[in-house]
Structure formats: structure tokens, C-alpha cells
Motif scaffolding. Sequence first.
Motif, short mmCIF file in Angstrom:
data_model
loop_
_atom_site.label_atom_id
_atom_site.label_comp_id
_atom_site.label_asym_id
_atom_site.label_seq_id
_atom_site.Cartn_x
_atom_site.Cartn_y
_atom_site.Cartn_z
N MET A 72 0.84 -1.19 0.00
CA MET A 72 0.00 0.00 0.00
C MET A 72 0.88 1.25 0.00
SD MET A 72 -1.74 -0.08 3.82
CE MET A 72 -0.59 -0.03 5.20
N LYS A 73 0.33 2.34 -0.47
CA LYS A 73 1.06 3.61 -0.57
C LYS A 73 0.75 4.44 0.67
CE LYS A 73 0.83 3.59 -5.63
NZ LYS A 73 0.31 4.29 -6.83
N HIS A 77 5.54 -2.13 1.82
CA HIS A 77 4.76 -0.95 1.47
C HIS A 77 5.65 0.13 0.85
CE1 HIS A 77 1.58 -2.88 3.61
NE2 HIS A 77 2.18 -2.77 4.79
N SER A 120 -3.87 12.77 -2.11
CA SER A 120 -4.58 11.81 -2.95
C SER A 120 -3.66 10.76 -3.55
CB SER A 120 -5.34 12.53 -4.07
OG SER A 120 -4.43 13.19 -4.95
N GLN A 121 -2.34 10.97 -3.48
CA GLN A 121 -1.39 9.95 -3.94
C GLN A 121 -1.40 8.70 -3.06
OE1 GLN A 121 2.71 11.43 -4.83
NE2 GLN A 121 1.94 13.33 -3.94
N ASP A 142 -2.71 5.68 -0.29
CA ASP A 142 -3.81 4.79 0.08
C ASP A 142 -4.20 4.99 1.53
OD1 ASP A 142 -3.77 3.45 -2.44
OD2 ASP A 142 -2.08 2.23 -1.76
N VAL A 143 -3.24 5.40 2.36
CA VAL A 143 -3.48 5.60 3.79
C VAL A 143 -2.43 6.59 4.31
CG1 VAL A 143 -1.99 3.67 4.49
CG2 VAL A 143 -3.86 4.38 6.00
N VAL A 155 -8.98 9.47 2.23
CA VAL A 155 -7.77 8.72 2.57
C VAL A 155 -7.86 8.32 4.05
CG1 VAL A 155 -5.26 8.79 2.78
CG2 VAL A 155 -6.38 9.90 0.84
N GLU A 190 -2.63 -1.04 8.02
CA GLU A 190 -2.99 -2.21 7.21
C GLU A 190 -4.43 -2.64 7.51
OE1 GLU A 190 1.51 -4.18 7.02
OE2 GLU A 190 0.06 -4.87 8.50
N LEU A 207 -7.26 0.00 6.12
CA LEU A 207 -7.45 0.15 4.67
C LEU A 207 -8.71 -0.58 4.22
CD1 LEU A 207 -5.96 1.43 2.24
CD2 LEU A 207 -4.99 -0.82 1.78
N GLY A 208 -9.58 0.14 3.52
CA GLY A 208 -10.81 -0.45 2.99
C GLY A 208 -12.00 -0.37 3.94
#
Length: 233
Positions: free
Chosen positions: A1-2, A24, A39-40, A42-43, A65, A215, A218-219
Motif C-alpha cells: 500500500m502507498k 509498502h 490523494s497519492q 492509500d493511507v 484517505v 494495514e 485500509l478499505g
Amino acid sequence: MKIALLGYGKMGKAIEKIALSRGHDIVIKTSDEGGYDISQADVAIDFSVPNAAFYNIVNCFKHNVPVISGTTGWLQNYDKAVELCKENNGAFIYASNFSLGVNIFFELNKNLARMMSQLRDYDVSMEEVHHTQKLDAPSGTAITLAEDIISEHANYTEWKLETGREGIIPITAKRIENVPGTHSIDYKSEVDTINITHTAHSRQGFALGAVVAAEWLLGKTGVFTMKDVLNIG
């Protein structure tokens, strides 16, 4: 992830090392308020400073984010952050301490306080020891521990530094070179003492917990705590 690291001091660098070891990518590293494209990522993981933390957190909500925050000193705005998170269908975890071991210690502390609340002969006190670069006292972790005791133990209504009056939990704060963090809680009577202690050996435990929390988050959507991450309590 980013991952965006919002705050790139000692903790940010420790988190970077753990995150890279777990596969990561770090796409943002900043110690400033603003000036980055969230916005670049993921978290985001925020270990910044009090006057930047709330801006960073809200900026993450606005750009969908998920954000983890371990910054203290901004919590007068915590309820507003929760409100904005819900309004934006965001995802948020704040913790005064992300160490997996400390969060288990939090639960042990609450359970012990619940049991000791029936025993009037014991007085509770706390001590926290940190490195000399830590200027705030008591630590956020110590405050969490004290507030959890108050929530479970009817004999105590508040905490104070170095104060031992009835109904008040006295907290001793020490600053010693190269101590990552130690928190001890004593229940003392005339006949014995019950003690629980958590001792951190390095910053790695705090960094690992923050990455594990990211981790896990996320989501997801909502406001969570480390109890949710660890499925405890």
C-alpha cells in the motif's frame, strides 16, 4: 500500500523502516502542514505536531484517505474530527500509544482496576519514565491509563502530577536519557503491593503498531481504536 507519513521525525523514520520491510511504499514524507498531494496515498499515518495534526486529519477525510494519528496535544478537536470523519464517510484511528503490547496493557489495567475497586485498603499510584526529549508530562499513555482506572474504580475521580490526596491518582513523571517509555501502576496496602509494568525497549513497537493499524484500516469506513485492530476488550 502507498503510505503518506505526515510528520517525519524520529517516529516517522521508524515507521518508514517498518513499512518498507513489510512491502509498502512511502509516497509522501512531510513535517509541514499542507504542501502535499494526499490523494497519492492509500493511507496516511500522522505523527506530526499539535498545530498541524487536525489539518492533516481533516485533509485526509476530504480526499477519502484513511488516516492513523498518534499525535497528542490536539485532542480538544477530537470530537470535531470524529464528526467530520462520519460526514465524509472516512476512516480514522487515534491512539495515545500504538504499541501492540501497550494496548494489551491498557486492558490489563482496566481489568485490575475493576477488581481492586472492591478493596479499600489499597491506594493506587503511577510512574512513567521517558527520554529527555519528551517535554510533555505526564505522557499521553499515562493519562489514558489513569482515565481508564477512574472509569473502573469508584474511589478515584481525577489524576494529578505528584499529588496524593484522597480520590486523586498521583502520577510521577521522570525524564531519563535513552528511555523509550516505561509505565508502572502500583496498588499498595500495609501488607503488600500489586504492580503491573510495561517497558518499551525501543521505538520499533510503536512504529509496528502504527503500520499494523494502517494495514487493518485500509478499505474500512468509520472511527476505530486499537481495541478494534487487536480484537480485544
